[in-house]
Design a protein around this motif. Structure first.
Motif, PDB file in Angstrom:
ATOM      1  N   ASN A 191       8.880   9.824  -4.320  1.00  0.00           N
ATOM      2  CA  ASN A 191       9.267  11.224  -4.076  1.00  0.00           C
ATOM      3  C   ASN A 191       9.845  11.868  -5.323  1.00  0.00           C
ATOM      4  O   ASN A 191       9.525  13.023  -5.637  1.00  0.00           O
ATOM      5  CB  ASN A 191      10.282  11.307  -2.937  1.00  0.00           C
ATOM      6  CG  ASN A 191       9.694  10.943  -1.596  1.00  0.00           C
ATOM      7  OD1 ASN A 191       8.486  10.961  -1.395  1.00  0.00           O
ATOM      8  ND2 ASN A 191      10.557  10.592  -0.666  1.00  0.00           N
ATOM      9  N   ALA A 192      10.692  11.156  -6.034  1.00  0.00           N
ATOM     10  CA  ALA A 192      11.313  11.698  -7.251  1.00  0.00           C
ATOM     11  C   ALA A 192      10.256  11.993  -8.306  1.00  0.00           C
ATOM     12  O   ALA A 192      10.293  13.055  -8.960  1.00  0.00           O
ATOM     13  CB  ALA A 192      12.363  10.729  -7.789  1.00  0.00           C
TER      14      ALA A 192
ATOM     15  N   ASP B  51       2.085  -5.174  -7.599  1.00  0.00           N
ATOM     16  CA  ASP B  51       1.540  -6.527  -7.754  1.00  0.00           C
ATOM     17  C   ASP B  51       1.382  -7.231  -6.414  1.00  0.00           C
ATOM     18  O   ASP B  51       0.505  -8.077  -6.252  1.00  0.00           O
ATOM     19  CB  ASP B  51       2.433  -7.382  -8.668  1.00  0.00           C
ATOM     20  CG  ASP B  51       2.286  -7.008 -10.130  1.00  0.00           C
ATOM     21  OD1 ASP B  51       1.341  -6.267 -10.477  1.00  0.00           O
ATOM     22  OD2 ASP B  51       3.131  -7.460 -10.927  1.00  0.00           O
ATOM     23  N   ALA B  52       2.234  -6.891  -5.457  1.00  0.00           N
ATOM     24  CA  ALA B  52       2.180  -7.507  -4.129  1.00  0.00           C
ATOM     25  C   ALA B  52       1.273  -6.741  -3.163  1.00  0.00           C
ATOM     26  O   ALA B  52       1.130  -7.125  -2.007  1.00  0.00           O
ATOM     27  CB  ALA B  52       3.592  -7.601  -3.547  1.00  0.00           C
ATOM     28  N   GLY B  53       0.677  -5.634  -3.634  1.00  0.00           N
ATOM     29  CA  GLY B  53      -0.179  -4.840  -2.766  1.00  0.00           C
ATOM     30  C   GLY B  53       0.606  -3.970  -1.807  1.00  0.00           C
ATOM     31  O   GLY B  53       0.059  -3.476  -0.826  1.00  0.00           O
ATOM     32  N   GLU B  54       1.880  -3.772  -2.089  1.00  0.00           N
ATOM     33  CA  GLU B  54       2.746  -2.950  -1.240  1.00  0.00           C
ATOM     34  C   GLU B  54       2.899  -1.563  -1.868  1.00  0.00           C
ATOM     35  O   GLU B  54       2.656  -1.371  -3.060  1.00  0.00           O
ATOM     36  CB  GLU B  54       4.132  -3.599  -1.106  1.00  0.00           C
ATOM     37  CG  GLU B  54       4.107  -4.996  -0.531  1.00  0.00           C
ATOM     38  CD  GLU B  54       3.744  -5.050   0.939  1.00  0.00           C
ATOM     39  OE1 GLU B  54       3.884  -4.028   1.626  1.00  0.00           O
ATOM     40  OE2 GLU B  54       3.325  -6.128   1.398  1.00  0.00           O
ATOM     41  N   TYR B  55       3.352  -0.623  -1.055  1.00  0.00           N
ATOM     42  CA  TYR B  55       3.629   0.704  -1.578  1.00  0.00           C
ATOM     43  C   TYR B  55       4.965   0.729  -2.308  1.00  0.00           C
ATOM     44  O   TYR B  55       5.902   0.031  -1.934  1.00  0.00           O
ATOM     45  CB  TYR B  55       3.664   1.740  -0.447  1.00  0.00           C
ATOM     46  CG  TYR B  55       2.309   2.063   0.113  1.00  0.00           C
ATOM     47  CD1 TYR B  55       1.194   2.183  -0.704  1.00  0.00           C
ATOM     48  CD2 TYR B  55       2.142   2.249   1.468  1.00  0.00           C
ATOM     49  CE1 TYR B  55      -0.048   2.477  -0.185  1.00  0.00           C
ATOM     50  CE2 TYR B  55       0.901   2.554   2.003  1.00  0.00           C
ATOM     51  CZ  TYR B  55      -0.190   2.671   1.169  1.00  0.00           C
ATOM     52  OH  TYR B  55      -1.408   2.967   1.688  1.00  0.00           O
ATOM     53  N   VAL B  56       5.024   1.568  -3.321  1.00  0.00           N
ATOM     54  CA  VAL B  56       6.270   1.794  -4.044  1.00  0.00           C
ATOM     55  C   VAL B  56       7.209   2.534  -3.089  1.00  0.00           C
ATOM     56  O   VAL B  56       6.774   3.397  -2.325  1.00  0.00           O
ATOM     57  CB  VAL B  56       5.993   2.618  -5.322  1.00  0.00           C
ATOM     58  CG1 VAL B  56       7.275   2.976  -6.041  1.00  0.00           C
ATOM     59  CG2 VAL B  56       5.046   1.846  -6.238  1.00  0.00           C
ATOM     60  N   PRO B  57       8.520   2.191  -3.083  1.00  0.00           N
ATOM     61  CA  PRO B  57       9.451   2.837  -2.148  1.00  0.00           C
ATOM     62  C   PRO B  57       9.429   4.369  -2.242  1.00  0.00           C
ATOM     63  O   PRO B  57       9.265   4.937  -3.329  1.00  0.00           O
ATOM     64  CB  PRO B  57      10.817   2.291  -2.573  1.00  0.00           C
ATOM     65  CG  PRO B  57      10.512   0.994  -3.247  1.00  0.00           C
ATOM     66  CD  PRO B  57       9.182   1.184  -3.910  1.00  0.00           C
TER      67      PRO B  57
END
Length: 191
Positions: free
Chosen positions: A65-66, A54-60
């Motif tokens: 990776n998981a 929603d913030a336009g950021e990448y998921v951690p």
């Protein structure tokens, strides 16, 4: 065939991934689809991913990776795969290297779709209208492109050093872009 398809948001990765995967008989694995499926199920990973999306950021990385490691362990990936949207950071490159090493396989090629940023903004705004995608606002799109440029673009240099990178113009009719990609893969395999 084990391929990565890279490029900024809106460059046509999803469209091209389906065609390339079908051509080579491998599954197309989109992290975006994995994220959206988790969000729709309201899983714990999905709720975490949603805040970042929603913030336009990448998921951690640890979440991404998981999900990718689990998907690559599925039996349909034994003969190859096409990854769309992963890896996006140098840390994810290291994780993918580890996953592939554990499986005793290596990447065949990395295709980088390039496109003019302003055209990408126009494409994504049109898609937002057509598909009702709330995450594709002008501000979020521009932020996603900034994040891509700062975090993901450096991966191209690393894959170029390994001799795996093929750069393709992502603008134009879908069939022409697909032909460019196939030509680049043929050139890469005969190099």
């Amino acid at each position: 065939m084990r391929l990565l398809l890279m490029g900024p948001p809106g460059a046509g990765k999803g469209t091209q991934a389906a065609a390339i995967a079908e051509r080579f008989g491998v599954p197309a694995i989109s992290t975006g689809d994995i994220f959206r499926a988790n969000v729709a199920r309201q899983s714990e990973l999905g709720r975490t991913a949603q805040r970042y999306m929603d913030a336009g950021e990448y998921v951690p990385d640890e979440v991404t990776n998981a999900m990718v490691a689990q998907r690559l362990s599925d039996t349909d990936c034994a003969g190859g795969f096409l990854l769309d949207g992963y890896p996006r950071t140098l840390q994810q490159v290291d994780e993918l290297d580890a996953i592939l090493e554990r499986d005793g396989v290596a990447l065949s090629a990395v295709v980088l779709l390039e496109a003019d940023p302003e055209e990408l903004v126009r494409r994504l705004l049109r898609r937002a209208l057509d598909q009702g995608r709330a995450d594709d606002t002008d501000e979020v799109i521009r932020r996603r492109l900034e994040v891509y440029a700062s975090e993901t673009a450096p991966l191209a240099a690393q894959y170029a050093e390994r001799g795996l990178l093929a750069t393709v113009d992502g603008l134009g009719p879908v069939t022409e872009v697909a032909e460019r990609i196939l030509a680049a893969l043929v050139a890469k395999s005969s190099a």
